[in-house]
Scaffold this motif. Sequence first.
Motif, short mmCIF file in Angstrom:
data_model
loop_
_atom_site.label_atom_id
_atom_site.label_comp_id
_atom_site.label_asym_id
_atom_site.label_seq_id
_atom_site.Cartn_x
_atom_site.Cartn_y
_atom_site.Cartn_z
N TYR A 346 0.85 -1.19 0.00
CA TYR A 346 0.00 0.00 0.00
C TYR A 346 0.89 1.24 0.00
CZ TYR A 346 -3.08 -3.68 1.72
OH TYR A 346 -3.77 -4.86 1.87
N SER A 347 0.50 2.21 -0.80
CA SER A 347 1.26 3.46 -0.92
C SER A 347 0.83 4.41 0.20
CB SER A 347 1.02 4.09 -2.28
OG SER A 347 1.71 5.31 -2.39
N CYS A 348 1.78 4.84 1.01
CA CYS A 348 1.48 5.71 2.16
C CYS A 348 2.57 6.76 2.31
CB CYS A 348 1.38 4.91 3.45
SG CYS A 348 0.09 3.66 3.47
N THR A 349 2.18 7.89 2.89
CA THR A 349 3.12 8.95 3.25
C THR A 349 3.00 9.20 4.75
OG1 THR A 349 2.93 9.99 1.07
CG2 THR A 349 3.79 11.34 2.89
N ASN A 391 7.90 8.04 2.73
CA ASN A 391 6.83 7.67 1.80
C ASN A 391 7.31 6.52 0.94
OD1 ASN A 391 8.39 8.85 -0.35
ND2 ASN A 391 7.59 10.84 0.26
N GLY A 392 6.35 5.72 0.45
CA GLY A 392 6.67 4.56 -0.37
C GLY A 392 5.57 3.52 -0.29
N ASP A 393 5.87 2.35 -0.82
CA ASP A 393 4.93 1.22 -0.79
C ASP A 393 5.30 0.33 0.39
OD1 ASP A 393 3.71 2.18 -3.05
OD2 ASP A 393 4.91 0.94 -4.42
N LYS A 431 7.64 -2.99 0.98
CA LYS A 431 7.22 -4.00 0.00
C LYS A 431 8.39 -4.94 -0.28
CE LYS A 431 5.61 -4.40 -4.78
NZ LYS A 431 5.23 -3.63 -6.00
N MET A 468 -2.99 8.24 2.75
CA MET A 468 -3.02 7.02 1.94
C MET A 468 -4.36 6.93 1.21
SD MET A 468 -3.44 4.37 5.09
CE MET A 468 -4.70 4.67 6.34
#
Length: 517
Positions: A346-349, A391-393, A431, A468
């Motif tokens: 999941y992509s989140c900051t 931030n990232g996956d 990830k 997100m």
Amino acid sequence: MFVRMTQRRHSVAPEPHARHARYLAHVAQDLLKRILQVYVALTRSELLLRCWKKRTPNPNESLHSKLWLRCFKVKNAHLSRVTFAATDTVLIHNFGYEDSSLLVRLGLGLQEPKRNPDLKGTPTRRTPKRFRVQPVEDAAAYAPGIPARPRHLVAIINPFGGKKTCAAIYEHHAAPLLRRAAIAVTVSTTTHSGHAEFIAEEAAGTPGVNGVLVVGGDGIVAEAANGLIKYAVKVQGAKLNDRTASLPKTSIKLGVIPGGSTNAFFMSLQGTESPVTATLQVIMGCNLHVDVGAVYVEDRLLQFTVCGLHVGFLGALLETSVKLRTLGPIRDVIGATKEILRNRSYSCTMRFLEPAKQRSSPYDDIVCSADCRVCSASETDNESGVWTERNGDYHLIMIPLQSLECRYCKYGVSPACHSGDGTADLLLVPKSSMVNIVSDKLSLVHFRDHLKRTSLEAFRSSEIHCKMDPSVPINLDGELRYLPNFVMRVHRQRLAVFCRGREPVSSLDLSRASNNF
């Protein structure tokens, strides 16, 4: 008889039917004389006179008989059980039943029952002296260390928690001890979501109530904590939606009797799931203040959390678990297997505040315990720190307020997390391939230092901002949520709990310790 037979036949060939003589015929004369001296000494008049007076020749037989009543010698028992039984036996043997009684130490008097005046005459045989529990008003006279023992509690039972055995756990383990401790209990059963919060808030405003006792898992514990905190905010006149305001401490304490599927909150504080241990700590009036996290969405308070918040894998696991609730605790295993095979990210900051003066780190080997040095330190201004952004996956994002030990995770997701230092641990699992994810999960289950063995990043923060996709599932104190953006702020030691904390490692021999009594 044996001595006379030996004296008569030690130099003569034994008769075929004489068993003792047949044995002694092959014994050397010097050794035989020594054996005879022992048997002659056993027939002395002084020793026989003691037996004639019905006195045991072994003074320790009385102590041993008491020990075998508590730990049968004909059955196998763990060393910890034998040690506990021996300690209890020595106390009773040396100090008597009254002075060594746990009930006396809990603030209860022991009184000899009154004799029935209608019964006349002297009893024909001596009857053992029995005592009954007598409640006392001044507990400090019996137990100076626990003057604030509760007198009236409100019990909240979740009939659907865990294996749906919360009511049985309360009746079989907690209720008998509370009755013996002369504690009045008002029992309520929840019927819908949010009911525990309403009952706890109402109990906090009832005069004479000393605490709320929750029987269930982490979800109902969080609901009751929300009710107690909201009542404290209401009394103070503060605003719930004001993120900059400081929360007041709860006016009454929260007691927890584990009855859910994981019971991570109580295990993090005490290190056990025993309902008897939890009840005894409530009776003794133990006191511990723990951190509370406030979760805000669009500048409005969503709820308070006492365990933490999890984004990604654990949220998706809960999503599956809710659909399979009828299967019981096995649904968690099915959900975990399903999510591992899917291996989603999941992509989140994340933007979080790290305190300028950190008293501890998530990578420490020190575990939070009773009289913890980190939690007992003076409160510092956590707002004066450094803001960091990531931030990232991510496969999983965990924000625990406690170590979160449970039956599935022996040492907890964050073993070095402290319950009263005013911060939460932020664990970011990036990830990765399925092989690495499985390896990380195995390390999480089996190793205390799993944070050092895996590729995740660990931080300690007092305020966390997250952005997100709104479809990402979130596990918030065992409740499923979908939040696009949220802010979590940690308030230090705002919730009072009936708990002492786990014993420090330095005071225990953990190589021999066990809870399997």
